[in-house]
Design a protein around this motif. Structure first.
Motif, PDB file in Angstrom:
ATOM      1  N   ALA A 195      41.634 -21.536 -32.355  1.00  0.00           N
ATOM      2  CA  ALA A 195      42.417 -21.249 -33.559  1.00  0.00           C
ATOM      3  C   ALA A 195      43.870 -21.631 -33.285  1.00  0.00           C
ATOM      4  O   ALA A 195      44.336 -21.586 -32.149  1.00  0.00           O
ATOM      5  N   TYR A 196      44.570 -22.002 -34.332  1.00  0.00           N
ATOM      6  CA  TYR A 196      45.977 -22.372 -34.171  1.00  0.00           C
ATOM      7  C   TYR A 196      46.744 -22.052 -35.442  1.00  0.00           C
ATOM      8  O   TYR A 196      46.157 -21.850 -36.506  1.00  0.00           O
ATOM      9  N   GLY A 197      48.050 -22.022 -35.320  1.00  0.00           N
ATOM     10  CA  GLY A 197      48.934 -21.860 -36.458  1.00  0.00           C
ATOM     11  C   GLY A 197      50.179 -22.685 -36.231  1.00  0.00           C
ATOM     12  O   GLY A 197      50.690 -22.747 -35.115  1.00  0.00           O
ATOM     13  N   ASP A 227      45.191 -19.789 -30.036  1.00  0.00           N
ATOM     14  CA  ASP A 227      44.269 -18.845 -29.408  1.00  0.00           C
ATOM     15  C   ASP A 227      43.382 -19.693 -28.504  1.00  0.00           C
ATOM     16  O   ASP A 227      42.498 -20.395 -28.972  1.00  0.00           O
ATOM     17  N   CYS A 261      47.916 -18.320 -37.060  1.00  0.00           N
ATOM     18  CA  CYS A 261      46.918 -18.385 -35.999  1.00  0.00           C
ATOM     19  C   CYS A 261      45.985 -17.176 -36.054  1.00  0.00           C
ATOM     20  O   CYS A 261      44.766 -17.304 -35.909  1.00  0.00           O
ATOM     21  N   LYS A 262      46.552 -15.999 -36.282  1.00  0.00           N
ATOM     22  CA  LYS A 262      45.762 -14.765 -36.266  1.00  0.00           C
ATOM     23  C   LYS A 262      44.799 -14.655 -37.441  1.00  0.00           C
ATOM     24  O   LYS A 262      43.937 -13.794 -37.450  1.00  0.00           O
ATOM     25  N   GLU A 263      44.913 -15.569 -38.409  1.00  0.00           N
ATOM     26  CA  GLU A 263      43.950 -15.591 -39.505  1.00  0.00           C
ATOM     27  C   GLU A 263      42.567 -16.019 -39.004  1.00  0.00           C
ATOM     28  O   GLU A 263      41.560 -15.692 -39.616  1.00  0.00           O
ATOM     29  N   ASN A 264      42.528 -16.764 -37.878  1.00  0.00           N
ATOM     30  CA  ASN A 264      41.257 -17.254 -37.333  1.00  0.00           C
ATOM     31  C   ASN A 264      41.053 -16.938 -35.857  1.00  0.00           C
ATOM     32  O   ASN A 264      40.023 -17.295 -35.295  1.00  0.00           O
ATOM     33  N   GLY A 265      42.016 -16.302 -35.220  1.00  0.00           N
ATOM     34  CA  GLY A 265      41.902 -16.001 -33.795  1.00  0.00           C
ATOM     35  C   GLY A 265      42.443 -14.629 -33.463  1.00  0.00           C
ATOM     36  O   GLY A 265      43.257 -14.077 -34.203  1.00  0.00           O
ATOM     37  N   ASP A 266      41.980 -14.088 -32.356  1.00  0.00           N
ATOM     38  CA  ASP A 266      42.391 -12.743 -31.964  1.00  0.00           C
ATOM     39  C   ASP A 266      43.447 -12.722 -30.864  1.00  0.00           C
ATOM     40  O   ASP A 266      44.174 -11.751 -30.718  1.00  0.00           O
ATOM     41  N   LYS A 282      33.628 -22.886 -30.597  1.00  0.00           N
ATOM     42  CA  LYS A 282      34.365 -23.507 -31.687  1.00  0.00           C
ATOM     43  C   LYS A 282      35.751 -23.920 -31.218  1.00  0.00           C
ATOM     44  O   LYS A 282      36.214 -23.515 -30.155  1.00  0.00           O
ATOM     45  N   CYS A 338      46.086 -14.937 -30.099  1.00  0.00           N
ATOM     46  CA  CYS A 338      47.069 -15.996 -30.335  1.00  0.00           C
ATOM     47  C   CYS A 338      48.352 -15.763 -29.553  1.00  0.00           C
ATOM     48  O   CYS A 338      48.779 -14.619 -29.351  1.00  0.00           O
TER      49      CYS A 338
END
Length: 117
Positions: A37-39, A28, A58-63, A34, A65
């Motif tokens: 976000a990544y996965g 993301d 990734c979508k656990e921490n970003g919108d 910050k 991705c």
């Protein structure tokens, strides 16, 4: 036809299952205060499964991705608060070097480097 089936069976018995494993990196890259976000996924059976798994993480921490890379051997991800880079190659060193080069001289640090075993 029997010869092809026998050859496939022999290949499956001789080569470990991970020889066919695939990984992916999703990011993301929205600008903010910050780190992006990544996965990362590894050990998947197909490119599609690897991409889906990386996106999920990734979508656990970003919108926002998106999959930026998939790999069969090694993949790496580097980031700073404003930039990111990714790379892949035959070794962690090669993948890491590519990720850091893509990220540039922007206080980027290696976040993750994974290889299929």
């Amino acid at each position: 036809m029997k010869k092809i089936a026998a050859l496939c069976l022999i290949i499956n018995l001789v080569l470990p299952a991970s020889a066919f494993a695939i990984g992916a990196i999703a990011v993301d890259d929205q600008m903010g205060d910050k780190d992006p976000a990544y996965g990362v996924s590894t050990g998947e059976d197909s490119e599609a499964a690897a991409k889906k798994s990386a996106l999920k993480f990734c979508k656990e921490n970003g919108d926002n991705c998106k999959v930026v890379a998939w790999f069969k051997t090694c993949g790496a991800y580097a980031s700073s608060t404003k930039y990111y880079g990714y790379g892949w190659g035959d070794t962690k060193a090669i993948a890491t070097k590519k990720a850091l080069e893509m990220c540039g001289k922007n206080s980027c640090q290696l976040v993750v480097a994974e290889c299929e075993d």
